[in-house]
Write a protein that holds these residues in place. Structure first.
Motif, PDB file in Angstrom:
ATOM      1  N   THR A 333       5.804  21.910   4.477  1.00  0.00           N
ATOM      2  CA  THR A 333       5.677  21.297   3.462  1.00  0.00           C
ATOM      3  C   THR A 333       5.746  21.837   2.080  1.00  0.00           C
ATOM      4  O   THR A 333       5.767  21.408   1.122  1.00  0.00           O
ATOM      5  CB  THR A 333       4.435  20.140   3.653  1.00  0.00           C
ATOM      6  OG1 THR A 333       3.447  21.269   3.976  1.00  0.00           O
ATOM      7  CG2 THR A 333       4.547  19.345   4.765  1.00  0.00           C
ATOM      8  N   ASN A 334       5.317  23.167   2.260  1.00  0.00           N
ATOM      9  CA  ASN A 334       5.158  24.156   0.987  1.00  0.00           C
ATOM     10  C   ASN A 334       6.695  24.040   0.178  1.00  0.00           C
ATOM     11  O   ASN A 334       6.791  24.457  -0.929  1.00  0.00           O
ATOM     12  CB  ASN A 334       4.723  25.515   1.271  1.00  0.00           C
ATOM     13  CG  ASN A 334       3.271  25.427   1.718  1.00  0.00           C
ATOM     14  OD1 ASN A 334       2.634  24.667   1.590  1.00  0.00           O
ATOM     15  ND2 ASN A 334       2.963  26.824   2.343  1.00  0.00           N
ATOM     16  N   ALA A 335       7.547  23.689   0.785  1.00  0.00           N
ATOM     17  CA  ALA A 335       9.025  23.533  -0.057  1.00  0.00           C
ATOM     18  C   ALA A 335       8.895  22.576  -0.949  1.00  0.00           C
ATOM     19  O   ALA A 335       9.399  22.882  -1.897  1.00  0.00           O
ATOM     20  CB  ALA A 335       9.978  22.846   1.259  1.00  0.00           C
ATOM     21  N   ASN A 363      13.716  25.243   4.964  1.00  0.00           N
ATOM     22  CA  ASN A 363      12.394  25.879   5.108  1.00  0.00           C
ATOM     23  C   ASN A 363      11.964  26.132   6.590  1.00  0.00           C
ATOM     24  O   ASN A 363      11.714  27.112   7.196  1.00  0.00           O
ATOM     25  CB  ASN A 363      10.938  25.306   4.368  1.00  0.00           C
ATOM     26  CG  ASN A 363      10.841  26.267   3.191  1.00  0.00           C
ATOM     27  OD1 ASN A 363      11.683  26.435   2.299  1.00  0.00           O
ATOM     28  ND2 ASN A 363       9.629  26.770   3.137  1.00  0.00           N
ATOM     29  N   ALA A 364      11.894  25.026   7.179  1.00  0.00           N
ATOM     30  CA  ALA A 364      11.668  24.921   8.620  1.00  0.00           C
ATOM     31  C   ALA A 364      12.739  25.643   9.582  1.00  0.00           C
ATOM     32  O   ALA A 364      12.398  26.287  10.397  1.00  0.00           O
ATOM     33  CB  ALA A 364      11.643  23.242   9.011  1.00  0.00           C
ATOM     34  N   LEU A 365      13.965  25.201   9.193  1.00  0.00           N
ATOM     35  CA  LEU A 365      14.971  25.913  10.178  1.00  0.00           C
ATOM     36  C   LEU A 365      15.035  27.429  10.086  1.00  0.00           C
ATOM     37  O   LEU A 365      15.210  28.272  11.095  1.00  0.00           O
ATOM     38  CB  LEU A 365      16.293  25.300   9.796  1.00  0.00           C
ATOM     39  CG  LEU A 365      16.628  23.863  10.322  1.00  0.00           C
ATOM     40  CD1 LEU A 365      18.225  23.511   9.837  1.00  0.00           C
ATOM     41  CD2 LEU A 365      16.645  23.695  11.813  1.00  0.00           C
ATOM     42  N   THR A 366      14.786  27.827   8.887  1.00  0.00           N
ATOM     43  CA  THR A 366      14.658  29.376   8.623  1.00  0.00           C
ATOM     44  C   THR A 366      13.569  30.060   9.533  1.00  0.00           C
ATOM     45  O   THR A 366      13.764  30.948  10.220  1.00  0.00           O
ATOM     46  CB  THR A 366      14.353  29.614   7.017  1.00  0.00           C
ATOM     47  OG1 THR A 366      15.627  29.202   6.542  1.00  0.00           O
ATOM     48  CG2 THR A 366      14.318  31.248   7.002  1.00  0.00           C
ATOM     49  N   LEU A 367      12.633  29.322   9.541  1.00  0.00           N
ATOM     50  CA  LEU A 367      11.504  29.908  10.292  1.00  0.00           C
ATOM     51  C   LEU A 367      11.535  29.515  11.920  1.00  0.00           C
ATOM     52  O   LEU A 367      10.844  30.260  12.586  1.00  0.00           O
ATOM     53  CB  LEU A 367      10.135  29.428   9.532  1.00  0.00           C
ATOM     54  CG  LEU A 367       9.954  30.148   8.318  1.00  0.00           C
ATOM     55  CD1 LEU A 367       8.347  29.743   7.836  1.00  0.00           C
ATOM     56  CD2 LEU A 367       9.941  31.599   8.200  1.00  0.00           C
ATOM     57  N   PHE A 375       5.543  22.947  13.292  1.00  0.00           N
ATOM     58  CA  PHE A 375       5.719  22.904  11.897  1.00  0.00           C
ATOM     59  C   PHE A 375       5.104  21.746  11.325  1.00  0.00           C
ATOM     60  O   PHE A 375       5.052  20.401  11.883  1.00  0.00           O
ATOM     61  CB  PHE A 375       7.361  22.452  11.746  1.00  0.00           C
ATOM     62  CG  PHE A 375       8.306  23.718  12.287  1.00  0.00           C
ATOM     63  CD1 PHE A 375       8.499  24.626  11.138  1.00  0.00           C
ATOM     64  CD2 PHE A 375       8.343  23.878  13.409  1.00  0.00           C
ATOM     65  CE1 PHE A 375       9.443  25.884  11.514  1.00  0.00           C
ATOM     66  CE2 PHE A 375       9.410  24.935  13.946  1.00  0.00           C
ATOM     67  CZ  PHE A 375       9.456  25.737  12.956  1.00  0.00           C
ATOM     68  N   MET A 376       4.569  21.616  10.212  1.00  0.00           N
ATOM     69  CA  MET A 376       3.830  20.686   9.367  1.00  0.00           C
ATOM     70  C   MET A 376       4.590  20.380   8.486  1.00  0.00           C
ATOM     71  O   MET A 376       4.946  21.126   7.567  1.00  0.00           O
ATOM     72  CB  MET A 376       2.378  21.163   9.141  1.00  0.00           C
ATOM     73  CG  MET A 376       1.347  21.666   9.935  1.00  0.00           C
ATOM     74  SD  MET A 376      -0.245  22.095   9.460  1.00  0.00           S
ATOM     75  CE  MET A 376      -0.026  23.412   8.348  1.00  0.00           C
ATOM     76  N   MET A 377       5.142  19.052   8.334  1.00  0.00           N
ATOM     77  CA  MET A 377       6.058  18.492   7.677  1.00  0.00           C
ATOM     78  C   MET A 377       5.825  17.157   6.852  1.00  0.00           C
ATOM     79  O   MET A 377       4.669  16.605   7.304  1.00  0.00           O
ATOM     80  CB  MET A 377       7.457  18.452   8.166  1.00  0.00           C
ATOM     81  CG  MET A 377       7.809  19.619   8.896  1.00  0.00           C
ATOM     82  SD  MET A 377       9.445  19.651   9.876  1.00  0.00           S
ATOM     83  CE  MET A 377      10.557  19.694   8.211  1.00  0.00           C
ATOM     84  N   MET A 378       6.558  16.874   5.925  1.00  0.00           N
ATOM     85  CA  MET A 378       6.225  15.621   5.124  1.00  0.00           C
ATOM     86  C   MET A 378       7.434  14.553   5.400  1.00  0.00           C
ATOM     87  O   MET A 378       6.972  13.273   5.535  1.00  0.00           O
ATOM     88  CB  MET A 378       5.914  16.016   3.609  1.00  0.00           C
ATOM     89  CG  MET A 378       4.701  16.420   3.371  1.00  0.00           C
ATOM     90  SD  MET A 378       3.362  14.973   3.629  1.00  0.00           S
ATOM     91  CE  MET A 378       3.700  13.861   2.050  1.00  0.00           C
ATOM     92  N   HIS A 379       8.633  14.987   4.914  1.00  0.00           N
ATOM     93  CA  HIS A 379       9.732  14.003   5.111  1.00  0.00           C
ATOM     94  C   HIS A 379      10.290  13.623   6.532  1.00  0.00           C
ATOM     95  O   HIS A 379      10.618  14.807   7.180  1.00  0.00           O
ATOM     96  CB  HIS A 379      10.798  14.547   4.140  1.00  0.00           C
ATOM     97  CG  HIS A 379      11.577  13.256   3.563  1.00  0.00           C
ATOM     98  ND1 HIS A 379      12.437  12.753   4.201  1.00  0.00           N
ATOM     99  CD2 HIS A 379      11.701  12.880   2.372  1.00  0.00           C
ATOM    100  CE1 HIS A 379      13.051  11.647   3.664  1.00  0.00           C
ATOM    101  NE2 HIS A 379      12.562  11.770   2.311  1.00  0.00           N
ATOM    102  N   PRO A 380      10.262  12.392   6.729  1.00  0.00           N
ATOM    103  CA  PRO A 380      10.790  12.018   8.190  1.00  0.00           C
ATOM    104  C   PRO A 380      12.248  12.721   8.392  1.00  0.00           C
ATOM    105  O   PRO A 380      12.566  13.030   9.445  1.00  0.00           O
ATOM    106  CB  PRO A 380      10.867  10.679   8.167  1.00  0.00           C
ATOM    107  CG  PRO A 380       9.890  10.242   6.943  1.00  0.00           C
ATOM    108  CD  PRO A 380       9.935  11.247   5.918  1.00  0.00           C
TER     109      PRO A 380
END
Length: 412
Positions: A333-335, A363-367, A375-380
């Motif tokens: 979510t820091n993205a 961001n997520a796919l890179t890591l 992964f803690m995320m925001m957008h579905p």
């Protein structure tokens, strides 16, 4: 009037002789592939050489070669190198079912890796990555793209969590107890615990409990939450080296151990600090109760450094570093902290509705490729895209989607 220079006259004569001889020399050389000269000398003044590129000039009398433009990409077989690693990432179980002492419908296990991620289909991950959607215990400023998904539930954390699970398929819920911050609302630990209780009743997935970042307040809040959520196996997010200075690290660690929870150790892009924090936590908790957060930086603001740190940690762990053999988490979510993810820009950069989720996805796919487990995320849409990508990465001999195979010739 001066007399002519005899040297110039001789030079002119020689030049004329050479020029007269050139046609004869060319005729003699025609069809010859090799010429040997004996007792030969040459006087050269200004010399200019021209070397043609390519395959060279065609032999005299031979037809010029026509270079054929390739119509297909070069095809070559890749055989991955087989490697063996001595290390293994510890498994950490999150959430507890009724038979395990909790009330979750299922528990999730992360970690267990013995090989770098997605390098070889013959070495699949022991457990798939897990995706958590964020919930806040108070109204917080969000970009328009994020707000349109949660505006109706923002003032009700329990409903927000329920929507994230039922509508968007979240594997876990992260409850951010922002109201406990002494500089915001300074909500009491008891109030924070009630919020956690409401979310536990609203959903049956494992929870991550986020604090406010103040080491003393977080210690008090985590202790109370650990007590209220006894047996539920939540992940307390997070403990830091700063807690050693305030003498509160042991408070949180002991509460986690007493009530059966796991803790998340946060450090800022520094592996030596991560190792130090783990050593301190090992004094209170087994490795199976510890997850690492090595820090996620947004795309455009240092994501490549985050990738390097995570990849170094994972390879060191697999090569035998016992102080880094913990599963990892990424706050993708820091993205959204990157202004390019949410601000209005020229049309050539695309709409914010697409640009923001793409920023979080990258961001997520890179890591993910560096071995991150949660992964803690925001957008579905970002979660959905990541899950689809993981299925494709994990499938052996997976078919390549239309268009992707021709990326080298695509025009964007």
């Amino acid at each position: 009037m001066t007399d002519p220079d005899p040297h110039d006259e001789k030079k002119s004569v020689r030049t004329a002789q050479v020029q007269d001889a050139i046609p004869g020399l060319l005729a003699l050389l025609s069809g010859k592939k090799r010429v040997e000269l004996e007792n030969f000398s040459m006087e050269i003044g200004d010399l200019e050489l021209w070397i043609p590129t390519g395959t060279g000039a065609a032999p005299v009398g031979s037809p010029a070669q026509v270079r054929i433009k390739p119509t297909t990409l070069f095809t070559e077989t890749f055989v991955p190198q087989s490697e063996e690693f001595v290390g293994r990432i510890h498994e950490v179980r999150l959430g507890a079912t009724k038979s395990e002492g909790g009330s979750r419908s299922r528990s999730l296990v992360i970690g267990g890796s013995t090989y770098p991620p997605f390098v070889s289909a013959d070495h699949p991950a022991a457990h798939p990555p897990v995706f958590a959607l964020d919930v806040f215990d108070m109204a917080v400023p969000l970009s328009k793209v994020l707000m349109e998904n949660v505006k109706d539930v923002m003032n009700d954390p329990a409903e927000w969590a329920r929507m994230n699970v039922k509508k968007y398929g979240a594997d876990m819920i992260t409850v951010h107890l922002m109201s406990t911050d002494p500089l915001i609302s300074d909500a009491t630990p008891a109030a924070a615990a009630r919020t956690v209780e409401e979310v536990l009743q609203a959903v049956d997935v494992p929870l991550i409990i986020g604090g406010c970042g103040d080491p003393r307040k977080d210690a008090a809040v985590f202790s109370k939450v650990a007590e209220v959520a006894d047996g539920e196996r939540v992940l307390l997010n997070s403990v830091t080296l700063g807690m050693t200075e305030t003498k509160t690290l042991d408070v949180v660690a002991r509460a986690a151990k007493e009530h059966g929870h796991a803790v998340l150790g946060f450090t800022g892009l520094e592996l030596n600090k991560a190792k130090e924090l783990n050593r301190r936590l090992y004094e209170y908790l087994p490795p199976e109760d510890i997850v690492m957060d090595l820090t996620t930086v947004a795309l455009g603001y240092g994501l490549e450094y985050s990738f390097t740190i995570h990849e170094r940690a994972r390879h060191a762990a697999l090569m035998g570093d016992t102080e880094l053999q913990q599963p990892t988490i990424s706050a993708s979510t820091n993205a959204w902290a990157a202004r390019e993810a949410w601000m209005k820009m020229d049309k050539k950069y695309g709409s914010r509705g697409l640009r923001g989720p793409l920023w979080e996805t990258i961001n997520a796919l890179t890591l993910l490729l560096a071995g991150v487990d949660i992964f803690m995320m925001m957008h579905p849409a970002a979660i959905r895209t990541c899950k689809d990508s993981i299925r494709m990465f994990a499938e052996k001999d997976a078919p390549v989607p239309d268009g992707v195979a021709h990326w080298a010739t695509m025009k964007i």
